[in-house]
Design a protein around this motif. Structure first.
Motif, PDB file in Angstrom:
ATOM      1  N   SER A 115       3.609   1.494   7.548  1.00  0.00           N
ATOM      2  CA  SER A 115       3.013   2.808   7.818  1.00  0.00           C
ATOM      3  C   SER A 115       2.852   3.613   6.533  1.00  0.00           C
ATOM      4  CB  SER A 115       3.849   3.577   8.835  1.00  0.00           C
ATOM      5  OG  SER A 115       5.153   3.796   8.334  1.00  0.00           O
ATOM      6  N   GLU A 116       3.801   3.497   5.609  1.00  0.00           N
ATOM      7  CA  GLU A 116       3.702   4.191   4.328  1.00  0.00           C
ATOM      8  C   GLU A 116       2.597   3.576   3.468  1.00  0.00           C
ATOM      9  OE1 GLU A 116       4.145   6.718   1.113  1.00  0.00           O
ATOM     10  OE2 GLU A 116       4.843   6.956   3.154  1.00  0.00           O
ATOM     11  N   LEU A 117       2.448   2.258   3.520  1.00  0.00           N
ATOM     12  CA  LEU A 117       1.361   1.612   2.785  1.00  0.00           C
ATOM     13  C   LEU A 117       0.016   2.132   3.301  1.00  0.00           C
ATOM     14  CD1 LEU A 117       2.572  -2.108   2.632  1.00  0.00           C
ATOM     15  CD2 LEU A 117       2.931  -0.282   0.954  1.00  0.00           C
ATOM     16  N   GLU A 118      -0.103   2.242   4.607  1.00  0.00           N
ATOM     17  CA  GLU A 118      -1.336   2.747   5.210  1.00  0.00           C
ATOM     18  C   GLU A 118      -1.614   4.186   4.770  1.00  0.00           C
ATOM     19  OE1 GLU A 118      -2.927   3.738   9.634  1.00  0.00           O
ATOM     20  OE2 GLU A 118      -2.066   1.733   9.367  1.00  0.00           O
ATOM     21  N   THR A 119      -0.578   5.002   4.724  1.00  0.00           N
ATOM     22  CA  THR A 119      -0.732   6.389   4.284  1.00  0.00           C
ATOM     23  C   THR A 119      -1.210   6.440   2.838  1.00  0.00           C
ATOM     24  OG1 THR A 119       0.938   7.183   5.822  1.00  0.00           O
ATOM     25  CG2 THR A 119       0.499   8.573   3.901  1.00  0.00           C
ATOM     26  N   ARG A 120      -0.637   5.619   1.987  1.00  0.00           N
ATOM     27  CA  ARG A 120      -1.026   5.580   0.580  1.00  0.00           C
ATOM     28  C   ARG A 120      -2.481   5.143   0.423  1.00  0.00           C
ATOM     29  NH1 ARG A 120       3.170   4.385  -3.597  1.00  0.00           N
ATOM     30  NH2 ARG A 120       5.130   5.124  -2.754  1.00  0.00           N
ATOM     31  N   TYR A 163     -10.519   2.894   7.262  1.00  0.00           N
ATOM     32  CA  TYR A 163     -10.438   1.937   6.152  1.00  0.00           C
ATOM     33  C   TYR A 163      -9.015   1.414   5.971  1.00  0.00           C
ATOM     34  CZ  TYR A 163      -9.991   0.374   1.341  1.00  0.00           C
ATOM     35  OH  TYR A 163      -9.677  -0.341   0.224  1.00  0.00           O
ATOM     36  N   ALA A 164      -8.053   2.319   5.944  1.00  0.00           N
ATOM     37  CA  ALA A 164      -6.659   1.922   5.724  1.00  0.00           C
ATOM     38  C   ALA A 164      -6.163   1.027   6.860  1.00  0.00           C
ATOM     39  CB  ALA A 164      -5.777   3.160   5.586  1.00  0.00           C
ATOM     40  N   ARG A 167      -4.541  -4.250   8.567  1.00  0.00           N
ATOM     41  CA  ARG A 167      -4.464  -5.174   9.705  1.00  0.00           C
ATOM     42  C   ARG A 167      -5.099  -6.519   9.386  1.00  0.00           C
ATOM     43  NH1 ARG A 167      -5.676  -0.643  14.308  1.00  0.00           N
ATOM     44  NH2 ARG A 167      -3.586   0.244  14.248  1.00  0.00           N
ATOM     45  N   ALA A 168      -6.044  -6.532   8.466  1.00  0.00           N
ATOM     46  CA  ALA A 168      -6.730  -7.772   8.105  1.00  0.00           C
ATOM     47  C   ALA A 168      -5.934  -8.623   7.116  1.00  0.00           C
ATOM     48  CB  ALA A 168      -8.103  -7.459   7.511  1.00  0.00           C
ATOM     49  N   LEU A 169      -5.001  -8.013   6.403  1.00  0.00           N
ATOM     50  CA  LEU A 169      -4.254  -8.737   5.377  1.00  0.00           C
ATOM     51  C   LEU A 169      -3.193  -9.635   5.988  1.00  0.00           C
ATOM     52  CD1 LEU A 169      -3.685  -5.947   2.693  1.00  0.00           C
ATOM     53  CD2 LEU A 169      -5.613  -7.523   2.952  1.00  0.00           C
ATOM     54  N   ASN A 170      -3.021 -10.807   5.388  1.00  0.00           N
ATOM     55  CA  ASN A 170      -1.941 -11.690   5.820  1.00  0.00           C
ATOM     56  C   ASN A 170      -0.678 -11.342   5.020  1.00  0.00           C
ATOM     57  OD1 ASN A 170      -1.948 -13.157   3.319  1.00  0.00           O
ATOM     58  ND2 ASN A 170      -3.621 -14.432   4.078  1.00  0.00           N
ATOM     59  N   ALA A 171       0.414 -11.984   5.353  1.00  0.00           N
ATOM     60  CA  ALA A 171       1.710 -11.662   4.739  1.00  0.00           C
ATOM     61  C   ALA A 171       1.690 -11.841   3.224  1.00  0.00           C
ATOM     62  CB  ALA A 171       2.810 -12.504   5.366  1.00  0.00           C
ATOM     63  N   SER A 172       1.045 -12.881   2.730  1.00  0.00           N
ATOM     64  CA  SER A 172       1.035 -13.111   1.279  1.00  0.00           C
ATOM     65  C   SER A 172       0.179 -12.066   0.556  1.00  0.00           C
ATOM     66  CB  SER A 172       0.560 -14.520   0.941  1.00  0.00           C
ATOM     67  OG  SER A 172      -0.787 -14.702   1.291  1.00  0.00           O
ATOM     68  N   GLU A 173      -0.886 -11.586   1.192  1.00  0.00           N
ATOM     69  CA  GLU A 173      -1.709 -10.545   0.583  1.00  0.00           C
ATOM     70  C   GLU A 173      -0.957  -9.213   0.533  1.00  0.00           C
ATOM     71  OE1 GLU A 173      -6.077 -12.282   1.910  1.00  0.00           O
ATOM     72  OE2 GLU A 173      -4.910 -11.072   3.319  1.00  0.00           O
ATOM     73  N   ILE A 174      -0.218  -8.918   1.575  1.00  0.00           N
ATOM     74  CA  ILE A 174       0.597  -7.696   1.575  1.00  0.00           C
ATOM     75  C   ILE A 174       1.702  -7.801   0.528  1.00  0.00           C
ATOM     76  CG2 ILE A 174       2.249  -6.319   2.923  1.00  0.00           C
ATOM     77  CD1 ILE A 174       0.410  -6.776   5.339  1.00  0.00           C
TER      78      ILE A 174
END
Length: 118
Positions: free
Chosen positions: A43-48, A75-76, A81-88
């Motif tokens: 949620s903090e990543l999304e806010t950023r 956009y956030a 939601r589209a990113l996989n675990a390795s991308e995050i």
């Protein structure tokens, strides 16, 4: 010049977040990510990402950041939601999106009707 302005805005607005979707990895080599990214909840990543998007879009379109609350929220959400675990994990480590995540972020820019960075 617009790319440099875009990069500077994104870096200043919470450290090379998803709004840097148009930047190449080589342009961001000297960037030092915020250490709190490593443990921040999603949620903090999304806010950023949302806040950085609003800053960059406002500068690119010469308008108020508040006018981008909805599209940058779209956009956030869409991007994360589209990113996989390795991308995050890569984002948490570097502070910016890797190539595969960047492609997804650009798709989210388009689907949320935002202006692509030049």
């Amino acid at each position: 010049m617009r790319l440099r302005t875009f990069l500077a805005a994104g870096l200043l607005a919470l450290g090379a977040t998803a709004a840097l979707a148009g930047a190449s990895s080589s342009q961001l080599e000297a960037y030092q990510p915020d250490p709190s990214l490593r443990t921040a909840p999603t949620s903090e990543l999304e806010t950023r990402v949302r806040r950085a998007c609003a800053v960059v879009q406002a500068r690119m379109q010469n308008t108020a950041e508040t006018s981008f609350e909805r599209p940058c929220g779209c956009y956030a959400r869409t991007t994360l939601r589209a990113l996989n675990a390795s991308e995050i994990e890569s984002y948490r480590t570097t502070g910016y999106f890797n190539d595969s995540a960047r492609a997804k972020a650009l798709g989210a820019i388009d689907s949320c009707k935002l202006q692509r960075p030049v």
